[in-house]
Scaffold this active site. Structure first.
Site, short mmCIF file in Angstrom:
data_model
loop_
_atom_site.label_atom_id
_atom_site.label_comp_id
_atom_site.label_asym_id
_atom_site.label_seq_id
_atom_site.Cartn_x
_atom_site.Cartn_y
_atom_site.Cartn_z
N CYS A 1 0.26 2.28 -5.49
CA CYS A 1 0.73 3.67 -5.56
C CYS A 1 0.44 4.26 -6.94
O CYS A 1 -0.70 4.58 -7.24
CB CYS A 1 2.21 3.75 -5.19
SG CYS A 1 2.64 5.40 -4.58
N GLU A 34 3.73 -3.83 -0.31
CA GLU A 34 4.85 -4.77 -0.50
C GLU A 34 5.93 -4.63 0.56
O GLU A 34 6.78 -5.51 0.70
CB GLU A 34 5.45 -4.63 -1.90
CG GLU A 34 6.20 -3.34 -2.20
CD GLU A 34 5.33 -2.21 -2.76
OE1 GLU A 34 4.12 -2.20 -2.47
OE2 GLU A 34 5.87 -1.33 -3.45
N HIS A 63 2.20 1.37 -0.24
CA HIS A 63 3.01 0.25 -0.73
C HIS A 63 2.91 -0.95 0.21
O HIS A 63 3.74 -1.10 1.10
CB HIS A 63 4.48 0.69 -0.83
CG HIS A 63 4.75 1.69 -1.90
ND1 HIS A 63 5.03 1.34 -3.20
CD2 HIS A 63 4.74 3.04 -1.87
CE1 HIS A 63 5.21 2.43 -3.92
NE2 HIS A 63 5.04 3.47 -3.14
N1 GLN Z 1 4.68 9.30 -8.95
C1 GLN Z 1 3.56 9.11 -8.11
C2 GLN Z 1 3.53 10.08 -6.95
O1 GLN Z 1 4.51 10.70 -6.63
C3 GLN Z 1 3.53 7.68 -7.58
C4 GLN Z 1 4.66 7.39 -6.65
C5 GLN Z 1 4.89 5.92 -6.43
O2 GLN Z 1 4.38 5.08 -7.16
N2 GLN Z 1 5.69 5.57 -5.45
O3 GLN Z 1 2.53 10.25 -6.32
#
Ligand code: GLN
Length: 533
Positions: free
Chosen positions: A381, A509, A507
Site C-alpha cells: 500500500c 497481509e 494489503h
Molecule cells: N496513505 C495512503 C493512501 O491513502 C496509503 C494507505 C495505506 O497504506 N493503507 O493511499
C-alpha cells in the site's frame, strides 16, 4: 444453534481474541461449523478512524468493513467467512436505534438502553447466527468486565441466555491469575472479584480461561472453582505461549477445553485431529533456516500495529522451513541517520502501509537502499507509493516528486488522490475499501509469484499512482505489473532490473493463513533467502 460468549476480566490485553479464535480452531477440528463475532463497546462506529496507538491495526474484510484486529485472528485460526456483521460496536448500535427513533419506529415511547439498545444487540447476534449457517457462534465482548460501556452488552447476553435456554449458551471468562513474586504465589482474588462483578450483572461464567505465568496447581484450581462457582474441570490454564500464538489451541486442548465445551453444549462430535496444525506449529518453532528481514514503519514499537504482516511472514516462513529474524526499523531513525546503519545485512526490506507524512522520507530511503543494493523489497500500500516516489526522484530525475498526501504542491505528483475520492470530506469508511480484482501482466514477476493473472485482494487507500507519469517511468524500467480490470488503477509495480522488487496498492497481509501462506510473502522470503546465500 449454540452460542458461546467470551468475556474478559481483571485487565485488558489478556488475549481474549486469541482464546476465542483458538476455541474456534478446536471446534472446527471436531467437525463443528463455527462463526466468530466481536462486540466492541466503544462509541466509534468502526475503528477505521482510530490511530494504531489507540487500537492497533485496522483489519479490513473483503466486503470493505474496517474492523478490530481480533477479526484477523478469527480468519487466520478458522475457516469462517467474515463480513461487517461480524463486528458490531456500540456506535453502530446507537446509530441504528437513533435512526429508528427519528423515523418514528418507537413513537410514543421513551427510548432506553433496556430494552431498545439491548434488543438491537440481540437482534444483531441473531441475524448473524441466521446468516452464517453454522453450528456455533462465538461472540467476544471487547473490554473488561466492569467497564461502563460494556454493560449493555452483558445485559443483552443475560437476556439472550434466558431466551435460548441452558445447554445452548455458554459463557467463557478470560481472566488473569497473577503471580506475586514477594509472596511467591498465584493470586485468585482478582478473578474472584471479576466473576463476582459478572454475577452482579446476572451472568455466571461456565468456563474460566486463566491467564497465568506459572502452572496452576491443584490448590489454586480448587480455590478458583469454589469461589467462582465452576467445576474444577472448567478451570482452564492458559499460560503464555512459548514460541508462537498458534500453540494456543494445542495448549487449550491439553487442558480439555473443547471436551468440556462440547459436553456442556451437548455437541456430539469426534475428538479433534490436530496433527496438521501441530506440524505447522512445529515448523514455526524449529525451522531449518533463518532469514533476516526488516520492516520499516512508524509504529514498529507497537506489537499490534502491523499484526497481520508479522503473521503473514510467519506463515510464509513456515512453508519455507525458515524462521524470521525481524529487524524493526523506525522510519524516522532512517530519516535522520540513513538506511545503511539500520538495513545493512538484512536480506529483505518490507515497507508497510501508513497515513500521514511522519517518517515518509525514511521509508523512501529504505526503498532506495533496497533498489540500489539489490535487496528484495516488498511494498504494501503506502510501501508501493513510497517505491514510486523513490524511483521518480532518483531514477527518473523528477526532483521533489511526492504524493499529494504529503506535499500538496509537489512539482511531480506521482501519487495523487483517487478520482473517486476528490470531494470526499467525510473520514469514516470513505476510502477505497475491500476486495477488488487485479489483472497481472503476463510474464511479469507478479504473474510468476501468483501463478495466475487474475487476483482479488483487499484494499484501504485514498491515493494512487498518477498515470500521467506512466510513460517516463516505464522507459526507465518501472513496470506496472498489475492493473484494475479497466486498466485505470495501478495495483502492482515491479522493477525490471532488480532480482525481486515488488509492491502492491492492496494489503495481501489480510489474506494469509497458516495453512495457505500468501504468495507475495512467500515469494519475498524465498527471494530474501537466496539474497542471503
Ligand atoms: N496513505 C495512503 C493512501 O491513502 C496509503 C494507505 C495505506 O497504506 N493503507 O493511499
Amino acid at each position: 444453534m449454540k452460542y458461546i460468549f467470551v468475556t474478559g476480566g481483571v485487565i485488558s490485553s489478556l488475549g481474549k481474541g486469541l482464546a476465542a479464535a483458538s476455541l474456534g480452531t478446536l471446534l472446527e477440528h471436531r467437525g463443528v461449523r463455527v462463526a466468530l463475532q466481536k462486540l466492541d463497546p466503544y462509541l466509534n462506529v468502526d475503528p477505521g478512524t482510530m490511530n494504531p496507538f489507540q487500537h492497533g491495526e485496522v483489519y479490513v474484510l473483503s466486503d470493505g468493513a474496517e474492523t478490530d484486529l481480533d477479526l484477523g485472528h478469527y480468519e487466520r485460526f478458522t475457516n469462517c467467512v467474515l463480513t461487517r456483521q461480524n463486528n458490531m460496536t456500540s456506535g453502530q448500535i446507537y446509530e441504528t436505534v437513533l435512526m429508528k427513533e427519528r423515523r418514528g419506529d418507537y413513537l410514543g415511547k421513551t427510548v432506553q438502553v433496556i430494552p431498545h439498545i439491548t434488543d438491537e444487540i440481540k437482534h444483531r447476534i441473531r441475524s448473524l447466527a441466521a446468516a452464517a449457517q453454522v453450528d456455533v457462534l462465538i461472540s467476544e465482548i471487547g473490554g473488561t468486565t466492569g467497564d461502563i460501556e460494556g454493560l449493555p452488552f452483558l445485559e443483552a447476553i443475560r437476556q439472550f441466555q434466558l431466551e435460548v435456554g441452558p445447554r445452548n449458551c455458554l459463557i467463557m471468562h478470560v481472566t488473569l491469575v497473577p503471580f506475586i513474586k514477594a509472596a511467591g504465589e498465584l493470586k485468585t482474588k482478582p478473578t474472584q472479584q471479576s466473576v463476582a462483578k459478572l454475577r452482579e450483572i446476572g451472568l455466571q461464567p461456565h468456563v474460566l480461561i486463566c491467564r497465568t505465568e506459572i502452572p496452576l496447581d491443584e490448590e489454586v484450581r480448587q480455590k478458583l472453582s469454589l469461589y467462582c462457582n465452576v467445576p474444577v474441570r472448567a478451570v482452564i490454564e492458559a499460560g503464555d505461549v512459548e514460541h508462537t500464538i498458534y500453540e494456543a489451541p494445542i495448549n487449550l486442548r491439553d487442558e480439555g477445553l473443547d471436551d468440556y465445551v462440547c459436553e456442556m453444549l451437548d455437541l456430539k462430535t469426534p475428538e479433534p485431529d490436530l496433527s496438521e496444525w501441530r506440524k505447522f506449529v512445529q515448523r514455526v518453532i524449529s525451522p531449518k533456516k533463518r532469514v533476516r528481514v526488516a520492516v520499516v514503519g512508524k509504529y514498529i514499537e507497537l506489537q499490534d500495529a502491523y499484526k497481520s504482516i508479522y503473521e503473514s511472514l510467519t506463515h510464509a516462513g513456515a512453508s519455507l522451513d525458515c524462521g524470521i529474524d525481524l529487524v524493526l526499523a523506525d522510519a524516522e531513525d532512517l530519516e535522520k541517520e540513513g538506511a545503511d546503519k539500520y538495513l545493512r545485512g538484512v536480506a529483505g526490506v518490507l515497507v508497510p502501509g501508513g497515513f500521514g507524512d511522519r517518517g515518509v522520507e525514511g521509508k523512501i530511503e529504505a526503498a532506495r537502499y533496497a533498489r540500489t543494493s539489490r535487496t528484495p523489497y516488498l511494498g504494501l500500500c503506502l510501501g508501493m507509493q513510497i517505491a514510486t516516489i523513490e524511483f521518480a526522484r532518483n531514477v527518473c530525475g523528477l526532483a521533489g516528486a511526492n504524493s499529494t498526501e504529503f506535499d500538496p504542491t509537489t512539482p511531480h505528483p506521482v501519487i495523487h488522490i483517487l478520482e473517486e475520492q476528490v470531494g470526499v470530506t467525510e473520514k469514516g469508511a470513505s476510502m477505497r475499501l475491500g476486495a477488488w480484482p487485479t489483472v497481472l501482466g503476463k510474464n511479469t514477476m507478479a504473474h510468476q509469484v501468483y501463478g495466475q493473472t487474475e487476483i482479488v485482494e483487499r484494499h484501504r487507500h485514498r491515493y494512487e499512482f498518477n498515470m500521467n507519469y506512466r510513460e517516463q517511468m516505464e522507459k526507465k524500467g518501472f513496470v506496472l505489473s498489475g492493473l484494475s480490470p479497466d486498466g485505470k488503477l495501478v495495483e502492482m509495480i515491479e522493477l525490471q532490473s532488480h532480482p525481486w522488487y515488488l509492491a502492491c496498492q492492496f494489503h495481501p497481509e489480510f489474506l494469509s493463513k497458516p495453512r495457505s501462506p500468501h504468495p507475495l510473502f512467500r515469494g519475498f522470503l524465498a527471494a530474501a533467502l537466496s539474497h542471503q546465500d
